[in-house]
Design a protein around this motif. Structure first.
Motif, PDB file in Angstrom:
ATOM      1  N   THR A 212      36.110  37.659  42.312  1.00  0.00           N
ATOM      2  CA  THR A 212      36.873  37.991  41.105  1.00  0.00           C
ATOM      3  C   THR A 212      37.505  39.360  41.277  1.00  0.00           C
ATOM      4  N   LEU A 213      38.801  39.426  41.116  1.00  0.00           N
ATOM      5  CA  LEU A 213      39.494  40.710  41.252  1.00  0.00           C
ATOM      6  C   LEU A 213      39.960  41.163  39.876  1.00  0.00           C
ATOM      7  N   ILE A 214      39.595  42.385  39.515  1.00  0.00           N
ATOM      8  CA  ILE A 214      40.035  42.974  38.241  1.00  0.00           C
ATOM      9  C   ILE A 214      40.940  44.138  38.590  1.00  0.00           C
ATOM     10  N   PRO A 215      42.256  43.966  38.529  1.00  0.00           N
ATOM     11  CA  PRO A 215      43.157  45.026  38.988  1.00  0.00           C
ATOM     12  C   PRO A 215      43.009  46.328  38.200  1.00  0.00           C
ATOM     13  N   GLY A 216      42.839  46.254  36.921  1.00  0.00           N
ATOM     14  CA  GLY A 216      42.676  47.472  36.123  1.00  0.00           C
ATOM     15  C   GLY A 216      43.997  47.989  35.595  1.00  0.00           C
TER      16      GLY A 216
ATOM     17  N   ASN B  11      41.552  39.539  33.809  1.00  0.00           N
ATOM     18  CA  ASN B  11      41.827  40.720  33.012  1.00  0.00           C
ATOM     19  C   ASN B  11      40.624  40.992  32.115  1.00  0.00           C
ATOM     20  N   VAL B  12      40.227  42.244  31.984  1.00  0.00           N
ATOM     21  CA  VAL B  12      39.120  42.549  31.069  1.00  0.00           C
ATOM     22  C   VAL B  12      39.552  43.545  30.006  1.00  0.00           C
ATOM     23  N   THR B  13      40.160  43.068  28.970  1.00  0.00           N
ATOM     24  CA  THR B  13      40.414  43.924  27.810  1.00  0.00           C
ATOM     25  C   THR B  13      39.412  43.468  26.755  1.00  0.00           C
ATOM     26  N   ALA B  14      38.843  44.429  26.061  1.00  0.00           N
ATOM     27  CA  ALA B  14      37.772  44.073  25.128  1.00  0.00           C
ATOM     28  C   ALA B  14      38.312  43.242  23.984  1.00  0.00           C
TER      29      ALA B  14
ATOM     30  N   GLY C  48      39.356  47.569  39.789  1.00  0.00           N
ATOM     31  CA  GLY C  48      40.142  48.794  39.870  1.00  0.00           C
ATOM     32  C   GLY C  48      39.787  49.709  38.712  1.00  0.00           C
ATOM     33  N   PRO C  49      40.493  50.832  38.569  1.00  0.00           N
ATOM     34  CA  PRO C  49      40.160  51.755  37.485  1.00  0.00           C
ATOM     35  C   PRO C  49      40.558  51.201  36.126  1.00  0.00           C
TER      36      PRO C  49
ATOM     37  N   GLU D 192      33.699  48.841  42.892  1.00  0.00           N
ATOM     38  CA  GLU D 192      34.795  49.450  42.149  1.00  0.00           C
ATOM     39  C   GLU D 192      35.226  50.764  42.780  1.00  0.00           C
ATOM     40  N   SER D 193      36.404  51.192  42.361  1.00  0.00           N
ATOM     41  CA  SER D 193      36.843  52.539  42.707  1.00  0.00           C
ATOM     42  C   SER D 193      36.556  53.392  41.486  1.00  0.00           C
TER      43      SER D 193
END
Lengths: 399, 383
Positions: B52-56, B84-87, B114-115, B304-305
């Motif tokens: 799973t990639l979360i670009p940020g 995408n992870v937006t609350a 990502g950040p 993560e970074s």
């Protein structure tokens, strides 16, 4: 309390113009370092008498600690080594150093980290003053096990103490002519606790428009300290972050053996090394660096308003440090010889003024053989001050 | 008569049998573990792993594309699933991450993030905190190794900080007792301390590390850090091949800035871990080059970074993908794909050592795409 001046009146000298200072040897390297301090004081003819109070960290009783606190209350000033806290003892036995600080309400721990020219470090030109709240925060000693296997430890931050330490920091910055005060906190996570601390700092900062105030989160602070420590001027922070930051800064300027620290309260002052190490592994082997304790004793003399003696000893120590030909003495396992040199320099300064300092150093450098050294020094002093020359030669021969 | 004798001899040997059994099960467990990881490795060479990639936010998308490009050039068997992870506010008003992201993570078990930006007055807790709570990410691992070519006052740094990520000083429990007096509660539990200690020793064993140092302040916080220390000591008994020592936090800080080579793996509670891991990141050159991984329960791991979103350079092709790349390399190692991990890491370090194509924060003038291209070229040359 903002009207009171920062510099309290030092305790008055007793009859004969001599001050009495409580001496707590502590454990580990404390006793040997403090004996060096006493020797240097003797050679510099400092009008200070020491009242030695031993605190035994092995015993669980409180009596020796109470004696020490009473002695400090009586004398007003103390010089101490670190008292070891065995963490294998049950939690009811609190850290002795902590008890001393909280009973005497020594709310400010001041540490001045300065790069010394004779010491090789990775970072140069560091000049940071660290003011750390000394009585509350994470060191409140309030812990309980509510459920088996779950321990809670309370960190207390109060408005009064935060205002007090911020006031102290800004007053000190103004007195020393510093331009910037940085508050170190973690208010993004501990919103109420460190948030209160930060708010108090901001309130006090508004009363000092000539001094710039900014704040930095503690993890960013440590990162900046190891990459660019020259950006910091004065830093103020609660207890635990102060512990971390002061140790990082002490490491940056050359190690725990070089930096002195002072704990100031409203009525009392206790001086010690900044990083408060017991040094159990190097105790008794004559390899501990006496610089930190000697500079702490100079801070104590400044506090007692004996500024001439303070600068005398400080010059002796810093000349030994920075003169690279003899700086090795403090970095190699020969501190006793370094202290002998410091004593010699101080004595020469007292008897012959600043020329004596240089002459004493030249004598030491010129000949490494002890007997020749003694004769040379003795001859020099015989020429300038016969009686003291004879005394010094004899005393050096028997060392 | 013979029956009685046989029972007697059985009881006589029973103790030894029980001991042998426990020893064997331990050994067997070890063999099984290594077999599993080896088989995982063998299998993963042939099967595509979905991650799973979360670009940020901010520079997140550009550095994620850079990492994907480099992985493609290295022909690593990784398939990316972007989420995408937006609350969002779930039923009952509780903030949570979108359900498709959660589902994807639970299925894939591996994540690269990502950040993420934390808006100040959004009303919801930080995204990192939400992720941590959702997947029970209890260990934060940060390996800090000096990068040849990116000069800092400290050379030869090679240590790993393992930080307990769920409790400690960051439990978030604070009260105003009276006006002007605030208390924050630091929580230390037996289970969490045991879990982090076990992870630290496992990590040390799996990565051929020689010693584990527990960092504490038990002289002041006798009960809480004392509990943490006791658990570490107990776990150390089962890992005799790894050297264990304990050091005060202030001594560690002091020695770290004077001589960081004396430390190997550091394990500690939350606050000390936060400070020390950032201190170590500062030793090697900052957050722009530091990888980081969060290990959770049930085999979930999110790498993560840790730098910020850098909104000022977002979209300008000036970002430095090193941190995210090194975190992705850490992920490959975690999955057992050591060959690919080594290849990409060597390519990355060689590019930085060469100093010809460097992004702005590393001291050069090249663009992110040029830097990525150079690394891809080196990876392909190594085939």
């Amino acid at each position: 309390f903002s009207r009171r001046s920062l510099r309290r009146c030092p305790p008055p000298a007793k009859y004969g113009g001599r001050h009495t200072v409580t001496l707590i040897p502590g454990d580990g390297i404390g006793p040997e370092l403090l004996s060096h301090v006493r020797e240097v004081f003797r050679y510099s003819c400092v009008p200070v008498d020491f009242e030695v109070v031993h605190v035994n960290s092995a015993l669980a009783s409180q009596d020796d600690m109470d004696n020490a606190i009473t002695a400090i209350r009586r004398n007003g000033v103390a010089l101490k080594g670190n008292i070891e806290t065995k963490h294998t003892l049950p939690p009811s036995v609190k850290s002795r150093n902590n008890i001393l600080r909280t009973s005497l309400d020594l709310y400010a721990n001041v540490m001045h980290c300065q790069s010394l020219s004779g010491v090789q470090t990775r970072h140069k030109n560091i000049d940071i003053m660290i003011i750390r709240e000394n009585t509350e925060g994470e060191y409140s000693n309030l812990e309980h096990e509510s459920v088996s296997g779950v321990v809670e430890s309370l960190k207390i931050i109060t408005r009064n103490n935060s205002l007090r330490i911020a006031e102290y920091a800004f007053k000190l910055a103004r007195e020393k002519g510093r331009r910037r005060v940085t508050a170190v906190h973690k208010a993004n996570i501990m919103k109420l606790g460190d948030g209160l601390f930060l708010q108090c700092c901001k309130e006090v900062a508004s009363g000092y428009p000539d001094i710039t105030f900014d704040s930095m989160i503690v993890d960013n602070t440590t990162m900046q300290l190891v990459s660019k420590p020259q950006q910091f001027d004065v830093m103020v922070m609660p207890n635990l972050y102060g512990n971390v930051v002061s140790n990082v800064c002490a490491g940056l300027v050359g190690g725990p053996g070089l930096v002195p620290g002072a704990n100031y309260g409203r009525d009392y002052a206790v001086f010690e090394t900044a990083t408060r190490n017991t040094g159990k592994s190097i105790a008794g082997r004559n390899i501990a660096n006496p610089t930190a304790m000697l500079l702490a004793s100079c801070m104590m003399l400044d506090h007692l308003k004996l500024n001439d003696y303070a600068s005398l000893i400080r010059n002796g120590v810093l000349t030994t440090m920075n003169e690279t030909r003899v700086g090795f003495l403090l970095q190699s396992p020969l501190p006793l010889y370094a202290v002998t040199l410091i004593k010699l320099l101080c004595y020469c300064s007292v008897t012959c003024g600043s020329e004596g300092l240089e002459a004493g150093l030249a004598c030491f450098l010129g000949s490494l053989h002890k007997v020749v050294l003694c004769v040379a020094t003795g001859a020099l002093l015989l020429w300038s001050a016969p009686l003291s020359g004879i005394r010094l030669t004899l005393s050096l021969r028997w060392r | 008569c013979t029956q009685k004798t046989s029972y007697r001899s059985f009881y006589f040997f029973a103790k030894d049998i029980v001991q042998l059994k426990s020893l064997w099960s331990l050994q067997f467990g070890n063999y099984l573990q290594s077999f599993k990881s080896n088989s995982f490795q063998i299998l993963s060479h042939f099967t595509m792993q979905t991650v799973t990639l979360i670009p940020g936010d901010g520079i997140g998308p550009e550095i994620s594309t850079a990492v994907m490009k480099i992985f493609e050039a290295a022909k690593a068997p990784i398939q990316w699933e972007e989420r995408n992870v937006t609350a969002i506010q779930g039923p009952g008003g509780k903030w949570m991450i979108p359900p498709d992201a959660k589902e994807s993570m639970d299925k894939n078990k591996m994540g690269l993030k990502g950040p993420l930006k934390t808006p100040i007055a959004a009303g919801h807790p930080s995204m990192n905190l939400l992720l941590r709570k959702t997947f029970d990410l209890y260990a934060n691992v940060r390996p800090c190794m000096s990068i040849e070519g990116y000069k800092t006052p400290y050379t030869d740094v090679d240590l790993v900080t393992i930080r307990e990520n769920t409790e400690g000083e960051y439990s978030g429990i604070e009260h105003i007792i009276v006006d002007g007096v605030v208390q924050s509660i630091k929580l230390i539990t037996e289970t969490a301390s045991k879990r982090i200690a076990e992870y630290a020793f496992e990590y040390a064993r799996n990565n051929q590390r020689t010693s584990v140092t527990a960092v504490h302040k038990a002289n002041i916080m006798r009960m809480s850090d004392g509990l943490f220390l006791r658990k570490c000591r107990e776990v150390a008994e089962n890992y005799k091949d790894v050297k264990f020592r304990e050091m005060y936090l202030d001594t560690v800080c002091l020695n770290m800035v004077q001589d960081p080579t004396q430390f190997d793996v550091l394990v500690m509670p939350n606050l000390y871990g936060d400070i020390l891991s950032d201190l170590c990141a500062g030793l090697i050159g900052g957050l722009g080059v530091t990888p980081s991984g969060n290990i959770g329960a049930n085999g979930v791991a999110i790498f993560e970074s840790v730098h910020g979103t850098a909104p000022d350079i977002a979209g300008l092709d000036m970002a430095n993908p090193t941190a995210l790349l090194l975190s992705a390399v850490m992920m490959l190692r975690h999955m057992g794909l050591h060959a690919y991990a080594d290849k990409i890491q060597i390519a990355c370090f060689d590019t930085i050592k060469d100093k010809k194509v460097l992004t702005g924060d590393l001291g050069g003038k090249s663009k992110c795409s040029e830097f990525t291209g150079e690394i891809c070229r080196r990876v392909q040359d190594m085939e």
